[in-house]
Design a protein around this motif. Sequence first.
Motif, PDB file in Angstrom:
ATOM      1  N   GLY A 156     186.036  19.437  33.537  1.00  0.00           N
ATOM      2  CA  GLY A 156     186.272  18.810  34.368  1.00  0.00           C
ATOM      3  C   GLY A 156     186.960  18.325  33.284  1.00  0.00           C
ATOM      4  O   GLY A 156     187.943  19.051  32.850  1.00  0.00           O
ATOM      5  N   ILE A 157     187.922  16.621  33.178  1.00  0.00           N
ATOM      6  CA  ILE A 157     188.540  16.401  33.364  1.00  0.00           C
ATOM      7  C   ILE A 157     188.830  15.337  32.768  1.00  0.00           C
ATOM      8  O   ILE A 157     188.259  13.978  33.019  1.00  0.00           O
ATOM      9  CB  ILE A 157     189.836  16.137  34.693  1.00  0.00           C
ATOM     10  N   VAL A 158     189.020  15.242  31.324  1.00  0.00           N
ATOM     11  CA  VAL A 158     188.983  13.336  30.852  1.00  0.00           C
ATOM     12  C   VAL A 158     190.302  12.546  30.940  1.00  0.00           C
ATOM     13  O   VAL A 158     190.737  13.152  30.368  1.00  0.00           O
ATOM     14  CB  VAL A 158     188.588  13.725  28.788  1.00  0.00           C
ATOM     15  N   SER A 159     190.694  12.124  31.248  1.00  0.00           N
ATOM     16  CA  SER A 159     191.469  10.667  31.311  1.00  0.00           C
ATOM     17  C   SER A 159     191.318   9.398  30.209  1.00  0.00           C
ATOM     18  O   SER A 159     190.529   8.582  30.477  1.00  0.00           O
ATOM     19  CB  SER A 159     192.163  10.488  32.558  1.00  0.00           C
ATOM     20  N   ILE A 160     192.770   9.285  29.445  1.00  0.00           N
ATOM     21  CA  ILE A 160     192.492   8.591  28.147  1.00  0.00           C
ATOM     22  C   ILE A 160     193.853   7.717  28.653  1.00  0.00           C
ATOM     23  O   ILE A 160     194.486   7.773  28.542  1.00  0.00           O
ATOM     24  CB  ILE A 160     192.588   8.622  26.714  1.00  0.00           C
ATOM     25  N   ILE A 177     184.640  17.203  19.049  1.00  0.00           N
ATOM     26  CA  ILE A 177     186.409  17.698  20.345  1.00  0.00           C
ATOM     27  C   ILE A 177     185.800  19.264  19.674  1.00  0.00           C
ATOM     28  O   ILE A 177     186.130  19.850  20.744  1.00  0.00           O
ATOM     29  CB  ILE A 177     187.695  18.119  18.294  1.00  0.00           C
ATOM     30  N   GLY A 178     184.733  19.778  19.103  1.00  0.00           N
ATOM     31  CA  GLY A 178     184.200  21.102  18.910  1.00  0.00           C
ATOM     32  C   GLY A 178     183.364  21.154  20.988  1.00  0.00           C
ATOM     33  O   GLY A 178     183.829  22.254  21.689  1.00  0.00           O
ATOM     34  N   ASN A 179     183.112  19.485  21.597  1.00  0.00           N
ATOM     35  CA  ASN A 179     182.331  19.947  22.867  1.00  0.00           C
ATOM     36  C   ASN A 179     183.696  19.994  24.282  1.00  0.00           C
ATOM     37  O   ASN A 179     183.814  20.251  25.081  1.00  0.00           O
ATOM     38  CB  ASN A 179     182.024  18.669  23.325  1.00  0.00           C
ATOM     39  N   VAL A 180     184.752  19.865  22.955  1.00  0.00           N
ATOM     40  CA  VAL A 180     185.723  19.499  24.218  1.00  0.00           C
ATOM     41  C   VAL A 180     186.800  21.419  24.482  1.00  0.00           C
ATOM     42  O   VAL A 180     187.252  21.844  25.853  1.00  0.00           O
ATOM     43  CB  VAL A 180     186.997  19.309  23.426  1.00  0.00           C
ATOM     44  N   VAL A 181     186.398  22.309  23.562  1.00  0.00           N
ATOM     45  CA  VAL A 181     186.633  23.445  24.182  1.00  0.00           C
ATOM     46  C   VAL A 181     185.282  24.439  24.225  1.00  0.00           C
ATOM     47  O   VAL A 181     185.670  24.619  24.837  1.00  0.00           O
ATOM     48  CB  VAL A 181     186.690  24.200  22.036  1.00  0.00           C
ATOM     49  N   ASN A 182     184.174  23.158  24.275  1.00  0.00           N
ATOM     50  CA  ASN A 182     182.674  24.544  24.576  1.00  0.00           C
ATOM     51  C   ASN A 182     182.642  24.213  25.910  1.00  0.00           C
ATOM     52  O   ASN A 182     182.754  24.922  26.675  1.00  0.00           O
ATOM     53  CB  ASN A 182     181.534  23.834  23.675  1.00  0.00           C
ATOM     54  N   LYS A 183     182.957  22.901  26.475  1.00  0.00           N
ATOM     55  CA  LYS A 183     182.929  22.995  27.988  1.00  0.00           C
ATOM     56  C   LYS A 183     184.157  23.255  28.408  1.00  0.00           C
ATOM     57  O   LYS A 183     184.442  23.336  29.802  1.00  0.00           O
ATOM     58  CB  LYS A 183     182.406  21.491  27.815  1.00  0.00           C
ATOM     59  N   GLY A 184     185.338  23.688  28.095  1.00  0.00           N
ATOM     60  CA  GLY A 184     186.903  23.527  28.783  1.00  0.00           C
ATOM     61  C   GLY A 184     186.868  22.299  29.340  1.00  0.00           C
ATOM     62  O   GLY A 184     187.876  22.726  30.026  1.00  0.00           O
ATOM     63  N   ILE A 185     187.260  21.661  27.901  1.00  0.00           N
ATOM     64  CA  ILE A 185     187.331  20.758  28.969  1.00  0.00           C
ATOM     65  C   ILE A 185     189.542  19.734  28.833  1.00  0.00           C
ATOM     66  O   ILE A 185     189.908  20.694  28.284  1.00  0.00           O
ATOM     67  CB  ILE A 185     187.340  19.181  28.472  1.00  0.00           C
ATOM     68  N   THR A 186     190.366  19.480  29.772  1.00  0.00           N
ATOM     69  CA  THR A 186     191.206  18.979  29.407  1.00  0.00           C
ATOM     70  C   THR A 186     190.997  17.475  29.917  1.00  0.00           C
ATOM     71  O   THR A 186     191.004  16.897  30.531  1.00  0.00           O
ATOM     72  CB  THR A 186     192.205  19.377  31.050  1.00  0.00           C
ATOM     73  N   ILE A 187     192.760  17.864  28.762  1.00  0.00           N
ATOM     74  CA  ILE A 187     192.177  16.052  28.013  1.00  0.00           C
ATOM     75  C   ILE A 187     193.290  15.471  29.054  1.00  0.00           C
ATOM     76  O   ILE A 187     194.514  16.250  28.638  1.00  0.00           O
ATOM     77  CB  ILE A 187     191.952  16.576  26.976  1.00  0.00           C
ATOM     78  N   ARG A 188     194.287  14.112  29.297  1.00  0.00           N
ATOM     79  CA  ARG A 188     195.454  13.869  30.263  1.00  0.00           C
ATOM     80  C   ARG A 188     194.954  12.523  28.724  1.00  0.00           C
ATOM     81  O   ARG A 188     194.253  11.863  30.000  1.00  0.00           O
ATOM     82  CB  ARG A 188     195.684  14.063  31.047  1.00  0.00           C
ATOM     83  N   HIS A 229     184.060   8.961  22.753  1.00  0.00           N
ATOM     84  CA  HIS A 229     183.143   9.986  22.518  1.00  0.00           C
ATOM     85  C   HIS A 229     182.328  10.040  23.994  1.00  0.00           C
ATOM     86  O   HIS A 229     181.930  11.740  24.349  1.00  0.00           O
ATOM     87  CB  HIS A 229     182.224   9.506  21.842  1.00  0.00           C
ATOM     88  N   TRP A 230     181.862   9.306  24.598  1.00  0.00           N
ATOM     89  CA  TRP A 230     181.033   9.644  26.144  1.00  0.00           C
ATOM     90  C   TRP A 230     181.579  10.395  26.910  1.00  0.00           C
ATOM     91  O   TRP A 230     181.192  11.352  27.503  1.00  0.00           O
ATOM     92  CB  TRP A 230     180.171   7.538  26.945  1.00  0.00           C
ATOM     93  N   ALA A 231     182.664   9.782  27.304  1.00  0.00           N
ATOM     94  CA  ALA A 231     183.571  10.206  28.014  1.00  0.00           C
ATOM     95  C   ALA A 231     183.424  11.981  28.234  1.00  0.00           C
ATOM     96  O   ALA A 231     183.540  12.733  29.119  1.00  0.00           O
ATOM     97  CB  ALA A 231     185.686   9.992  28.623  1.00  0.00           C
ATOM     98  N   ILE A 232     184.316  12.124  26.747  1.00  0.00           N
ATOM     99  CA  ILE A 232     183.942  14.069  26.561  1.00  0.00           C
ATOM    100  C   ILE A 232     182.505  14.808  26.937  1.00  0.00           C
ATOM    101  O   ILE A 232     182.490  15.603  28.001  1.00  0.00           O
ATOM    102  CB  ILE A 232     183.824  14.405  25.054  1.00  0.00           C
ATOM    103  N   ASN A 233     181.429  13.768  26.510  1.00  0.00           N
ATOM    104  CA  ASN A 233     180.353  14.454  26.324  1.00  0.00           C
ATOM    105  C   ASN A 233     179.651  13.672  27.479  1.00  0.00           C
ATOM    106  O   ASN A 233     178.927  14.870  28.455  1.00  0.00           O
ATOM    107  CB  ASN A 233     179.114  13.765  25.173  1.00  0.00           C
ATOM    108  N   GLY A 234     179.965  13.482  28.457  1.00  0.00           N
ATOM    109  CA  GLY A 234     179.493  13.247  29.969  1.00  0.00           C
ATOM    110  C   GLY A 234     180.595  13.852  31.219  1.00  0.00           C
ATOM    111  O   GLY A 234     179.704  13.887  32.252  1.00  0.00           O
TER     112      GLY A 234
END
Lengths: 161, 384
Positions: free
Chosen positions: B293-297, B310-321, B283-288
């Motif tokens: 940017g890229i979130v690596s899990i 997950i809404g913020n993943v879309v709104n911020k255009g985040i890539t999750i790997r 949660h902090w990673a997506i919002n931070g």
Amino acid sequence: MEHKIKDYTRIKGWGVDADPENDPTYPIKNRTNEEHKGYSWERPPQQVVNMEILKSVERPNVSAVFGTSMPPSGLSGKLRRFAYQWSENTYTRWLTLIFADRVNEYEGIVEDIKSGNIPNIFAEKGWKAEWRLKPERLAIKIGTTAAIVTALLTVMIRKSK
Amino acid sequence: MLAMNYRGPKRVRVDKKPEPTILHPEDAIVRVTRSCICGSDLHLYNGLVPDTRVGSTFGHEFVGVVEEIGSDVTNVKVGDNVLVPFNIACGKCAFCKQGLFGNCHEANSQATAVGGIFGYSHTAGGYDGGQAEYVRVPYANVGPTVIPEGMDPDDAVLLTDVVPTGYQAAEMGGIQKGDTVVIFGAGPIGIMAAKCSWLFGAGRVIVIDHIEYRLEFAKNYAQCEVYNFKSMDDPVLFIKKETDWMGADVCIDAVGAEAAGDVMQTITGRKLLLQAGSATALHWAINGVKKGGIVSIVGVYGPTDNLVPIGNVVNKGITIRANQASVKRLLPKLIKHVQDGLIDPKALITHRVPLEEIADAYHIFSEKLDNCIKPVLIPPSANR
């Protein structure tokens, strides 16, 4: 606690693996069209299936090798067999498996007692280490648990009268 | 042989079990000389992973000596000292051929979403693990790697998981020179991810946790900035302020299901098991992370669901790997990094415990007693 680095480029190894081409889609982009056709590879020899293996309904076969630890048994086994009839996409599968795990815990205790071993819960929980390292914390835990159990028992006895 | 025996959440012991045998032509039997308890073992220990059966033996980080090989094994021979990647991989399927050795399709009948992993529940294939004197190692032509001459076995055992997972966390971040990388979790994986972020050219590496001794260790080991989230009102706001209000270029979740820091996540994820562990770090990673940017899990979660924005993943255009580390793919490079002195894995080891005292070792690691970072188990037969 902060510790800002003034010149990070002097850190040993800094940037040795820097890769401007690091594409977020790697390595999926490397697949070939052949690999879109399901089981396109030459499968390894099949490990002999001589025990009950619960298989996901999302695959057509048992994997070429598999683990042989603890085949399903007892009530927890029945629950697991039920769970594996559902896809990995369903809560039914996973929540049933978690419930089976809890049932299995009590089956383990019964099994221990049947074989003449009273489980040493104190040792199994590693409380010996806590007693050595944090005796006051362990004393508080035991005291709190004892107080809650006593309170519950008192309420239950009063209600039954 | 002696082997760890799981009896239910927070209850383990060592019992006598039958020695493993060759069950497949590509099997090997390895006599374990060292095995570790991994942070992800704590998810099993705490009962968070479905289909963790009583009587199982955990342990996916181990090294040892090859005692016996199947008829088709040519890559290792009896007497070889080997390190064994935690993934069980056939090397032939479509996923292995892409270098996705953590996602092999021929090692786990029970769940298609999960590869085969030693000692990691039936959801990961039902294999007994390395917290034992002996272990069966399938696909011995693919996984086991002979430990190079002169390499300390303590370094080797951490190359089975900790180093590759920490490295891949940084690699999946797509770190570019000068990037700010924020890592949630100062456990062994988070510390290693911090160390490896510099190798990719990070400009700033920040580790956030709430265990003070671990933060101190991370600061010294990985030369990074460290912050205790207990001293912050809001970790995401803190990251924004520290990055000129943009957010970090890369955020790494190196915690997974056991995360602390949010009451709602803790109650629903860790206490009531209404979600697959607490997703506070994610949660902090997506919002931070910054927009784009890229979130690596690499933190491990159970297979059900988690509450994440997950809404913020879309709104911020985040890539999750995200992935389990592909140990086999990374080993040649990482062995060289260890040999060149760029990474010192064994410095993470704080506790050496006889296998017979495994319950104490789990408790110390789980409760973060005695400044524990990484415990290693030594079976009685290690020096035979």
